[in-house]
Design a protein around this motif. Structure first.
Motif, PDB file in Angstrom:
ATOM      1  N   TYR A 107       0.290   0.462  -7.242  1.00 32.02           N
ATOM      2  CA  TYR A 107       0.280  -0.863  -7.861  1.00 32.02           C
ATOM      3  C   TYR A 107       1.682  -1.417  -8.009  1.00 32.02           C
ATOM      4  O   TYR A 107       1.911  -2.616  -7.861  1.00 32.02           O
ATOM      5  N   ALA A 166      -6.245   0.148  -6.642  1.00 32.10           N
ATOM      6  CA  ALA A 166      -5.608   0.968  -7.668  1.00 32.10           C
ATOM      7  C   ALA A 166      -6.666   1.679  -8.509  1.00 32.10           C
ATOM      8  O   ALA A 166      -6.512   2.851  -8.865  1.00 32.10           O
ATOM      9  N   HIS A 225      -5.776  -5.661  -4.931  1.00 33.35           N
ATOM     10  CA  HIS A 225      -4.826  -4.624  -5.336  1.00 33.35           C
ATOM     11  C   HIS A 225      -5.332  -3.857  -6.555  1.00 33.35           C
ATOM     12  O   HIS A 225      -5.174  -2.635  -6.652  1.00 33.35           O
ATOM     13  N   LEU A 226      -5.924  -4.575  -7.505  1.00 34.24           N
ATOM     14  CA  LEU A 226      -6.481  -3.910  -8.681  1.00 34.24           C
ATOM     15  C   LEU A 226      -7.624  -2.973  -8.292  1.00 34.24           C
ATOM     16  O   LEU A 226      -7.754  -1.869  -8.821  1.00 34.24           O
TER      17      LEU A 226
END
Length: 358
Positions: A278, A299, A295-296
């Motif tokens: 991240y 992650a 991206h979250l």
């Protein structure tokens, strides 16, 4: 006082105002050096204004919060509070809008979170989708603004904490206070298995794709077709088919593609690798909700496996359908690259398949 000394002191004060570094440290040449995030250049147009702002104090404040350096924070906070509210919007508005719940935010921060969620739900339509957020910040008192800033610093510090002490970036403090309501998410200990390993990447033509074909086969066929340069034959058909099947099909496709991308082991597994991944991504961007959620999601999957990814998607199940499809398209392009697509052609592929994704 000699003119040269006055000039030096004036220069030191200007540097303190511009960077948030303590005045005494500037004068004595003992300024702390904390690794600072790169906020780049702020595009103020989404906020309904056209002006340039200095983000150096914001970067200095975040770096001090991540390092736990109280002296630097003590000096940088007043500089940010006295400056343009766009700086606070950069520090707080964007991150708050991505939190799945309000957790233990202050009342002023909750208002900002609600404004951010409304922007997410509207897919940032209009010329100035973030204008309500800036208007809200400009209406806050200094005390309320400090509460917002301190909440934001807590969040940034969590994102920059050492892996052993940090929860995954998207997990709020609610887990600490709601253990009776839900079990803690497990930490991933190994990359996931390739969901397509049993079938292999086999391309199926449009005529071979029956309406009831299982989703894993549909996805792996589209990936294979793209690698074979059959982009327009199948990839766009895949997106249209999943949109017709509905949100549940899009959600499952996203989870399968995330599993496939991570199965190679390049990103590792567990909270430490999740935080590392991240940190390497660009800062959250109001104008790119699909990329930010992507991206979250990755992650979350790295930290907690599919269970964590599902929990994240549950928190974002109210975002616009186009945003969900945007996450799918971006993740599909990453999956294609993982399948052997030439890296020097990745940008062209992404432009072909994701030109309208925000």
């Amino acid at each position: 006082m000699p003119k040269s000394n006055r000039s030096k002191k004036q220069a030191a004060r200007r540097k303190t105002a511009a960077t948030g570094v303590p005045h005494a440290a500037v004068v004595n040449g003992t300024a702390h050096r904390h690794p600072a995030p790169d906020f780049g250049v702020l595009d103020s147009r989404p906020y309904g204004v056209t002006r340039q702002v200095n983000l150096a104090p914001a970067a200095a404040l975040v770096s001090a919060a991540r390092a736990g350096c109280r002296p630097c924070q003590k000096t940088a906070i007043p500089a940010v509070l006295a400056g343009d509210r766009l700086v606070v919007a950069t520090l707080a508005g964007t991150p708050f809008s991505l939190l799945p719940s309000i957790g233990f935010l202050s009342p002023a921060s909750v208002k900002l979170w609600q404004a951010g969620r409304r922007m997410l739900e509207s897919a940032f339509e209009g010329e100035a989708p973030a204008a309500p957020m800036l208007a809200l910040l400009e209406s806050l008192s200094q005390e309320e603004l400090r509460d917002v800033l301190e909440d934001a610093l807590d969040l940034w510090a969590r994102l920059g904490a050492v892996p052993e002490e940090a929860a995954a970036p998207f997990v709020g403090e609610r887990e600490e206070h709601a253990a009776d309501d839900e079990d803690d998410l497990p930490e991933a200990t190994a990359p996931p298995e390739n969901p397509f390993a049993g079938e292999g990447l086999v391309y199926l033509s449009a005529d071979q794709l029956a309406d009831g074909i299982p989703l894993p086969m549909l996805l792996q066929s589209a990936v294979a077709g793209t690698v074979e340069d059959r982009i327009t034959e199948h990839a766009h058909d895949l997106f249209d088919t999943l949109a017709e099947r509905g949100p549940d099909a899009v959600r499952e496709a996203v989870l399968l593609l995330a599993q496939y991308v991570l199965s190679g082991g390049a990103y590792g597994a567990g909270i430490e690798d999740s935080v590392r991944y991240y940190r390497q991504q660009p800062p959250p961007d109001l104008r790119a909700p699909a990329l930010t959620i992507l991206h979250l999601l990755l992650a979350a999957y790295i930290a907690h496996g599919r269970t964590g990814a599902e929990a994240l998607l549950d928190d974002f199940d109210d975002v616009a359908a186009d945003t969900g499809l945007g996450v799918l398209r971006l993740l599909f392009c990453i999956a294609v690259l993982a399948s052997g697509w030439p890296a020097d052609r990745q940008q062209a592929l992404t432009e072909e398949l994701c030109a309208d994704v925000r």
